[in-house]
Design an enzyme around this catalytic site. Structure first.
Site, PDB file in Angstrom:
ATOM      1  CD  GLU A 179     -11.913   5.592   4.530  1.00  0.00           C
ATOM      2  OE1 GLU A 179     -11.396   4.752   5.282  1.00  0.00           O
ATOM      3  OE2 GLU A 179     -11.299   6.119   3.587  1.00  0.00           O
ATOM      4  CE  LYS A 208      -2.494   4.510   7.288  1.00  0.00           C
ATOM      5  NZ  LYS A 208      -3.729   5.106   7.775  1.00  0.00           N
ATOM      6  NE  ARG A 254      -2.614   1.022   3.474  1.00  0.00           N
ATOM      7  CZ  ARG A 254      -3.310   0.680   4.552  1.00  0.00           C
ATOM      8  NH1 ARG A 254      -4.562   0.265   4.423  1.00  0.00           N
ATOM      9  NH2 ARG A 254      -2.786   0.737   5.760  1.00  0.00           N
TER      10      ARG A 254
END
Ligand code: PLP
Ligand code: COI
Length: 342
Positions: free
Chosen positions: A220, A184, A81
């Site tokens: 989310e 992220k 990620r």
């Protein structure tokens, strides 16, 4: 050495541990990293990370098993990620081997701070990649720092396995439809500070964001993904290009199907259809599984299972996931990476 820490009451706070890993990227390649006792980063005042948000981070945990060994949960997924995030922000990828070695070294060097088995606490690792150097135009850095530091943590949300309530606010988005929501990067979290503060000041644990294009679907939580359990046994979670692809969520989709016999569904979760869920929760590395008691949206307050008790399916998922993470339940192949302590 034994350290004096109240492991059962840690919460989620920074603690300066003895060692962290630090590596520089210069002249087009990663240099050999080192463990250092210096907890301060020394960077140029004009570093792109500071001005234009060219930075990325990760979060993963080390777990102490009943036998006293220490293990990581799916660190290769965090490495991947971080590589995808790096691509999005034109940063150099941190190779998986470098990422894994850095995490293992930091855990090993700070092993006295890995909480004892049975306390529920874990060692949280924070890998961080930042663009540094003397650049003032809006362009990618030429030099980077990759660092990994760590601290023991307990519950992220106050309740732990006690349900808490969340707030939907139509006036705030966390990410743009084709922005950086799936990466992220710090900017997503900067954008969540104000809505998060509003929610917390009203007594909610965090915000549940809606899809930025139509404001009709759940995306989310500010710090975790969302899941709901339907009466007919579906484990349902939103699919969207603007949410963070949670490693915990993908683990739960697998466990729901293969260990609990539920039907895993990734798709649209319309806020108008919250009634379909008999249980709901937030999931993530820090959040683990945090049951959602109720959701406030405008004047409407929707309770899923209960505001005070965790639902039975959420509890089974929690036991399965944490059982695997702490080494009590057999893990699917490749999910657990031991940290050799010599
Ligand atoms: N969504 C957001 C916005 C997060 O910050 C996190 C935490 O990492 C997650 C979801 C959960 O992701 P993971 O399960 O990989 O920790
Ligand atoms: C994590 O769960 O690792 C996170 O990054 C969430 C949060 C602390 C922002």
């Amino acid at each position: 050495m034994t350290v004096k820490i109240d492991w059962e009451n840690l919460g989620f706070s920074y603690m300066k541990l003895p060692y962290r890993y630090l590596a520089y990227y210069k002249n087009g390649k990663w240099e050999q990293g080192v463990l250092t006792e210096d907890a301060t980063l020394h960077v140029s005042e004009s570093s792109p990370a500071l001005h234009y948000g060219q930075q990325a981070f990760e979060g993963l945990k080390a777990y102490r098993t009943k036998k006293g060994t220490i293990q990581l949960f799916r660190p290769d997924e965090n490495a991947k990620r971080l590589q995808r995030t790096a691509d999005r922000l034109l940063m150099p990828q941190v190779p998986t081997e470098l990422f894994m070695d850095a995490c293992k070294e930091v855990v090993k060097a700070n092993q006295d701070y890995v909480p004892p088995y049975g306390t529920g606490a874990t060692l949280y690792l924070r890998p961080l990649l930042i663009g540094i150097g003397d650049i003032i135009g809006v362009k990618p850095a030429e030099e980077y720092i990759f660092t990994v530091f760590a601290m023991p943590v307990g519950n992220y949300f106050k309740g732990g396995l006690q349900p808490t309530n969340f707030l939907i606010q139509d006036e705030f988005d966390r990410a743009a439809p084709n922005g950086t929501g799936a990466a992220k990067v710090g900017g997503n979290y900067a954008a969540s500070l104000l809505p998060g503060k509003t929610a917390k000041s009203k007594g909610f644990s965090d915000v549940i964001y809606l899809d930025p294009a139509t404001h009709t679907k759940i995306e989310e939580v500010g710090s975790a993904n969302f899941f709901g359990i339907t009466a007919n046994g579906q484990f349902m979670t939103p699919k969207s290009p603007s949410i963070l692809p949670s490693i915990t969520k993908y683990s739960l989709l697998y466990l729901a199907e293969h260990r609990l016999g539920l039907t895993p569904v990734e798709g649209d979760v319309f806020v108008a259809d919250l009634d379909q869920f008999v249980e709901a929760g937030a999931c993530g590395t820090a959040a683990v599984i945090s049951p959602i008691g109720g959701v406030q949206h405008g004047e409407a307050f929707h309770v899923f299972y209960s505001e005070t008790e965790v639902g039975p399916v959420t509890k089974r998922l929690y036991d399965e996931l944490t059982g695997i993470q702490f080494g009590d339940i057999e893990a699917p192949e490749g999910w657990i990476v031991p940290v050799e302590l010599d």
